[in-house]
Design a protein around this motif. Structure first.
Motif, PDB file in Angstrom:
ATOM      1  N   LYS A 114      59.685  38.923  49.216  1.00  0.00           N
ATOM      2  CA  LYS A 114      59.147  39.476  47.973  1.00  0.00           C
ATOM      3  C   LYS A 114      59.876  40.786  47.699  1.00  0.00           C
ATOM      4  O   LYS A 114      59.944  41.663  48.566  1.00  0.00           O
TER       5      LYS A 114
ATOM      6  N   ARG B 238      66.489  36.924  41.851  1.00  0.00           N
ATOM      7  CA  ARG B 238      65.028  37.116  41.864  1.00  0.00           C
ATOM      8  C   ARG B 238      64.401  36.199  40.816  1.00  0.00           C
ATOM      9  O   ARG B 238      64.956  36.010  39.743  1.00  0.00           O
ATOM     10  N   THR B 239      63.248  35.653  41.181  1.00  0.00           N
ATOM     11  CA  THR B 239      62.524  34.814  40.238  1.00  0.00           C
ATOM     12  C   THR B 239      61.038  35.102  40.352  1.00  0.00           C
ATOM     13  O   THR B 239      60.511  35.328  41.443  1.00  0.00           O
ATOM     14  N   LYS B 240      60.383  35.154  39.210  1.00  0.00           N
ATOM     15  CA  LYS B 240      58.931  35.363  39.209  1.00  0.00           C
ATOM     16  C   LYS B 240      58.262  34.026  39.483  1.00  0.00           C
ATOM     17  O   LYS B 240      58.571  33.029  38.830  1.00  0.00           O
ATOM     18  N   THR B 241      57.370  34.020  40.446  1.00  0.00           N
ATOM     19  CA  THR B 241      56.670  32.796  40.796  1.00  0.00           C
ATOM     20  C   THR B 241      55.308  33.115  41.388  1.00  0.00           C
ATOM     21  O   THR B 241      55.001  34.260  41.653  1.00  0.00           O
ATOM     22  N   CYS B 242      54.541  32.092  41.634  1.00  0.00           N
ATOM     23  CA  CYS B 242      53.173  32.068  42.170  1.00  0.00           C
ATOM     24  C   CYS B 242      52.195  32.182  41.074  1.00  0.00           C
ATOM     25  O   CYS B 242      51.762  32.777  40.358  1.00  0.00           O
TER      26      CYS B 242
ATOM     27  N   SER C 256      67.064  29.973  44.383  1.00  0.00           N
ATOM     28  CA  SER C 256      65.876  30.751  44.024  1.00  0.00           C
ATOM     29  C   SER C 256      64.625  29.997  44.459  1.00  0.00           C
ATOM     30  O   SER C 256      64.542  28.779  44.306  1.00  0.00           O
TER      31      SER C 256
ATOM     32  N   CYS D 181      52.377  32.709  49.147  1.00  0.00           N
ATOM     33  CA  CYS D 181      52.421  33.524  47.948  1.00  0.00           C
ATOM     34  C   CYS D 181      51.562  34.770  48.151  1.00  0.00           C
ATOM     35  O   CYS D 181      50.474  34.699  48.716  1.00  0.00           O
TER      36      CYS D 181
ATOM     37  N   TYR E 202      51.651  36.915  41.940  1.00  0.00           N
ATOM     38  CA  TYR E 202      52.740  36.645  41.014  1.00  0.00           C
ATOM     39  C   TYR E 202      53.683  37.844  40.998  1.00  0.00           C
ATOM     40  O   TYR E 202      53.280  38.957  40.668  1.00  0.00           O
ATOM     41  N   ASP E 203      54.939  37.606  41.396  1.00  0.00           N
ATOM     42  CA  ASP E 203      55.896  38.707  41.487  1.00  0.00           C
ATOM     43  C   ASP E 203      57.306  38.142  41.640  1.00  0.00           C
ATOM     44  O   ASP E 203      57.505  36.941  41.567  1.00  0.00           O
ATOM     45  N   ASP E 204      58.282  39.021  41.899  1.00  0.00           N
ATOM     46  CA  ASP E 204      59.664  38.606  42.118  1.00  0.00           C
ATOM     47  C   ASP E 204      59.877  38.236  43.582  1.00  0.00           C
ATOM     48  O   ASP E 204      59.647  39.058  44.473  1.00  0.00           O
ATOM     49  N   TYR E 205      60.360  37.003  43.799  1.00  0.00           N
ATOM     50  CA  TYR E 205      60.671  36.515  45.135  1.00  0.00           C
ATOM     51  C   TYR E 205      62.127  36.072  45.159  1.00  0.00           C
ATOM     52  O   TYR E 205      62.712  35.759  44.125  1.00  0.00           O
TER      53      TYR E 205
END
Length: 125
Positions: A70, A121-125, A40, A99, A102-105
């Motif tokens: 994304k 999927r992981t939420k990041t940024c 991830s 980035c 902020y969302d699922d990447y």
């Protein structure tokens, strides 16, 4: 108990019919197999995320591509970073991506052999 009785009855029926019974796959010894990996993605610094793809226990070489994408439901996913290695054997390939809020990447690893894998999927940024 019901499964045990039914299994015993079926095993007896197959044996009586002359059908060879084999050991189930879960009883076989562990065999190392060629595999792709996709970790991830994670936040590195302001505006940058990193994903790591891998190829392990494989013979020969391939073109390995690792992307950070994304996840966009009901729309085509967008690619935010790509790293490609030709004549790649085994190991890890890192890719940095930009980035886009902020969302699922996710990390997406593809091989020229036709295999591919996506991370969760992981939420990041």
């Amino acid at each position: 108990m019901k499964r045990l009785v039914i299994g015993a009855v079926l095993a007896t029926a197959f044996s009586a019919a002359g059908v060879a019974l084999t050991a189930p796959a879960w009883g076989a010894p562990d065999l190392q197999a060629c595999g792709l990996g996709a970790d991830s993605p994670y936040w590195v610094s302001d505006g940058t995320i990193r994903g790591v793809g891998s190829r392990t226990d494989c013979g020969g070489t391939v073109t390995l591509t690792v992307r950070i994408a994304k996840d966009r439901p009901f729309q085509p996913d967008t690619i935010h970073g790509t790293e490609t290695r030709t004549e790649f054997g085994n190991g890890n390939v890192s890719v940095d991506g930009a980035c886009a809020g902020y969302d699922d990447y996710y990390t997406w690893t593809t091989s020229s052999s036709g295999n591919e894998i996506e991370s969760g999927r992981t939420k990041t940024c």
